[in-house]
Design a protein around this motif. Structure first.
Motif, PDB file in Angstrom:
ATOM      1  N   VAL A  18      64.260 -34.471   7.432  1.00  0.00           N
ATOM      2  CA  VAL A  18      63.016 -34.872   8.600  1.00  0.00           C
ATOM      3  C   VAL A  18      61.530 -33.957   8.189  1.00  0.00           C
ATOM      4  O   VAL A  18      60.725 -34.667   8.119  1.00  0.00           O
ATOM      5  N   GLU A  19      61.365 -32.649   8.662  1.00  0.00           N
ATOM      6  CA  GLU A  19      60.722 -31.948   7.872  1.00  0.00           C
ATOM      7  C   GLU A  19      60.126 -31.389   6.798  1.00  0.00           C
ATOM      8  O   GLU A  19      59.274 -31.551   6.702  1.00  0.00           O
ATOM      9  N   LYS A  20      60.601 -31.682   6.276  1.00  0.00           N
ATOM     10  CA  LYS A  20      60.703 -31.772   4.078  1.00  0.00           C
ATOM     11  C   LYS A  20      60.170 -33.069   4.269  1.00  0.00           C
ATOM     12  O   LYS A  20      59.217 -33.077   3.420  1.00  0.00           O
ATOM     13  N   SER A  21      60.582 -34.258   4.272  1.00  0.00           N
ATOM     14  CA  SER A  21      60.606 -35.450   4.686  1.00  0.00           C
ATOM     15  C   SER A  21      59.239 -35.379   4.524  1.00  0.00           C
ATOM     16  O   SER A  21      58.202 -36.548   4.302  1.00  0.00           O
ATOM     17  N   GLN A  22      58.307 -34.654   5.860  1.00  0.00           N
ATOM     18  CA  GLN A  22      57.487 -34.909   6.512  1.00  0.00           C
ATOM     19  C   GLN A  22      55.484 -34.081   5.558  1.00  0.00           C
ATOM     20  O   GLN A  22      54.978 -34.610   5.466  1.00  0.00           O
ATOM     21  N   LEU A  64      69.607 -35.556  15.655  1.00  0.00           N
ATOM     22  CA  LEU A  64      69.500 -35.596  14.512  1.00  0.00           C
ATOM     23  C   LEU A  64      70.680 -34.056  13.805  1.00  0.00           C
ATOM     24  O   LEU A  64      70.948 -33.337  15.262  1.00  0.00           O
ATOM     25  N   THR A  65      71.380 -34.233  14.028  1.00  0.00           N
ATOM     26  CA  THR A  65      72.752 -33.084  12.728  1.00  0.00           C
ATOM     27  C   THR A  65      71.535 -31.446  12.170  1.00  0.00           C
ATOM     28  O   THR A  65      69.769 -32.468  11.697  1.00  0.00           O
ATOM     29  N   GLN A  66      72.311 -30.942  12.136  1.00  0.00           N
ATOM     30  CA  GLN A  66      70.684 -30.054  11.825  1.00  0.00           C
ATOM     31  C   GLN A  66      70.350 -29.555  10.482  1.00  0.00           C
ATOM     32  O   GLN A  66      69.322 -29.711  10.241  1.00  0.00           O
ATOM     33  N   PHE A 123      71.966 -37.868  11.194  1.00  0.00           N
ATOM     34  CA  PHE A 123      72.251 -38.254  12.436  1.00  0.00           C
ATOM     35  C   PHE A 123      73.602 -38.618  12.792  1.00  0.00           C
ATOM     36  O   PHE A 123      74.849 -38.357  12.181  1.00  0.00           O
ATOM     37  N   ARG A 124      73.538 -37.762  14.460  1.00  0.00           N
ATOM     38  CA  ARG A 124      75.131 -38.491  14.820  1.00  0.00           C
ATOM     39  C   ARG A 124      75.087 -39.667  15.552  1.00  0.00           C
ATOM     40  O   ARG A 124      74.155 -39.806  16.931  1.00  0.00           O
ATOM     41  N   ARG A 125      75.320 -40.976  16.065  1.00  0.00           N
ATOM     42  CA  ARG A 125      75.176 -41.687  15.897  1.00  0.00           C
ATOM     43  C   ARG A 125      76.393 -42.059  17.409  1.00  0.00           C
ATOM     44  O   ARG A 125      77.636 -41.806  16.938  1.00  0.00           O
ATOM     45  N   THR A 126      75.725 -42.082  18.236  1.00  0.00           N
ATOM     46  CA  THR A 126      77.361 -42.706  20.214  1.00  0.00           C
ATOM     47  C   THR A 126      76.765 -43.972  19.841  1.00  0.00           C
ATOM     48  O   THR A 126      75.471 -44.547  19.723  1.00  0.00           O
ATOM     49  N   TYR A 134      61.875 -44.105   6.736  1.00  0.00           N
ATOM     50  CA  TYR A 134      63.290 -44.499   7.322  1.00  0.00           C
ATOM     51  C   TYR A 134      64.031 -43.776   8.624  1.00  0.00           C
ATOM     52  O   TYR A 134      63.797 -43.867   9.182  1.00  0.00           O
ATOM     53  N   VAL A 135      64.374 -42.512   7.571  1.00  0.00           N
ATOM     54  CA  VAL A 135      64.464 -40.471   8.373  1.00  0.00           C
ATOM     55  C   VAL A 135      63.733 -40.671   9.674  1.00  0.00           C
ATOM     56  O   VAL A 135      63.918 -40.571  10.909  1.00  0.00           O
ATOM     57  N   ILE A 136      62.497 -40.820   9.023  1.00  0.00           N
ATOM     58  CA  ILE A 136      61.325 -40.054  10.135  1.00  0.00           C
ATOM     59  C   ILE A 136      61.336 -40.953  11.323  1.00  0.00           C
ATOM     60  O   ILE A 136      61.377 -40.506  12.494  1.00  0.00           O
ATOM     61  N   GLN A 137      61.345 -42.359  11.154  1.00  0.00           N
ATOM     62  CA  GLN A 137      61.332 -43.468  12.087  1.00  0.00           C
ATOM     63  C   GLN A 137      62.765 -43.278  12.755  1.00  0.00           C
ATOM     64  O   GLN A 137      62.202 -43.108  14.399  1.00  0.00           O
ATOM     65  N   ILE A 138      64.221 -42.388  12.556  1.00  0.00           N
ATOM     66  CA  ILE A 138      64.099 -43.225  12.922  1.00  0.00           C
ATOM     67  C   ILE A 138      65.065 -42.014  14.656  1.00  0.00           C
ATOM     68  O   ILE A 138      64.738 -41.748  15.469  1.00  0.00           O
ATOM     69  N   ALA A 139      64.577 -40.259  13.409  1.00  0.00           N
ATOM     70  CA  ALA A 139      64.406 -39.702  14.476  1.00  0.00           C
ATOM     71  C   ALA A 139      63.280 -39.574  15.773  1.00  0.00           C
ATOM     72  O   ALA A 139      63.566 -39.312  16.998  1.00  0.00           O
TER      73      ALA A 139
END
Length: 297
Positions: free
Chosen positions: A65-69, A57-59, A48-51, A8-13
């Motif tokens: 994301v990198e580790k999840s992939q 993505l935050t730091q 995530f920073r949402r506006t 989910y996080v990867i897809q949002i990113a």
């Protein structure tokens, strides 16, 4: 934490938008938002920073994301290896390809592969060279059909075809009637039609000219080598074209000439270094090489 939450996080990113990510994941947007909030609460950080206009993505999110992939790719490789060990009768192979090269190579390879391995589902991903390298490195494809040089150092490759590069000129061009091969240095003042940046053959065109001491004057760009050839036929400029992709006959075609240096391009099947290659992937590579060898012979 669940594997689906990583996805989910990867897809949002990737999408930078909750609605599009939810559509790709085939879930409702409120459910996706709830899952992300639940995960962030569990981790104790915002991913995530949402506006009102964007999702960034935050730091912490970038690291996640990198580790999840890596985790999801390892899980997929483990599944493939277990499937092979169990000698399962079903399988799935994701093959990346350049659109035009694929249209010439795959019609030769896929029927032969399908006849030998009808249980394997082949999924094709057509993208630019740069995008395919990225997908291959991240595990988005099992294999990708590319041309040298490869930019991403995390990729390994096996060559399957080396073909000569020809010069395409308009029928009315001063060189159209030339019988002997053309010296590339003669082309320094000519307008070139080229592929767009990010396409592997664009770099080959530039390097061939620079080796002769000049930078090509690219007056038109296209993402499609067929469009490039049509523009050449229409008198808009000249272009280098891989021999396999030249047009055979027809009323609207360039004139093709050999080059004195007989330059070539090397087509390769690329995968990520250290990635487990399933039996399906290994079989595809073997079929590719055998089929192209027969075709060339």
């Amino acid at each position: 934490m669940e594997l689906r939450q990583l996805n989910y996080v990867i897809q949002i990113a990737n999408e930078k938008n909750f609605s599009r990510a939810a559509d790709k994941l085939h879930i409702a947007q409120p459910s996706l938002s709830q899952q992300l909030s639940k995960l962030e609460q569990e981790l104790g950080v915002l991913l995530f920073r949402r506006t009102t206009n964007s999702v960034e993505l935050t730091q912490a999110g970038k690291v996640f994301v990198e580790k999840s992939q890596t985790i999801l790719d390892t899980v997929e490789q483990l599944k493939q290896e277990m499937d092979d060990m169990a000698q399962m009768r079903r399988g799935r192979l994701v093959v990346g390809t350049l659109p035009i090269t694929g249209s010439h190579v795959l019609p030769l390879v896929l029927p032969a592969f399908g006849a030998q391995y009808p249980q394997i589902e082949v999924v094709l991903v057509e993208e630019t060279t740069a995008k395919l390298e990225q997908l291959t490195a991240s595990g988005g494809t099992d294999l990708s059909l590319l041309s040298l040089p490869l930019i991403d150092s995390s990729l390994s490759c096996e060559p399957y075809l080396e073909e000569e590069i020809w010069l395409a000129v308009p029928p009315q061009h001063r060189l159209a009637g030339r019988q002997e091969p053309v010296n590339i240095a003669e082309l320094s003042s000519e307008p070139f039609i080229g592929l767009k940046r990010g396409q592997g053959f664009r770099q080959i065109t530039v390097e061939l000219c620079e080796a002769e001491g000049f930078t090509p004057q690219i007056v038109f760009e296209s993402s499609n080598i067929e469009t490039v050839q049509s523009l050449v036929a229409g008198g808009m400029g000249i272009a280098f074209v891989p021999r396999m992709l030249t047009r055979t006959g027809g009323d609207f075609a360039p004139v093709y000439l050999q080059l004195q240096s007989h330059p070539t391009r090397t087509l390769v099947v690329a995968s990520r270094k250290g990635r487990y290659l399933s039996k399906a992937a290994q079989a595809f590579i073997s079929t590719l090489k055998e089929t192209i060898s027969v075709y060339r012979g």
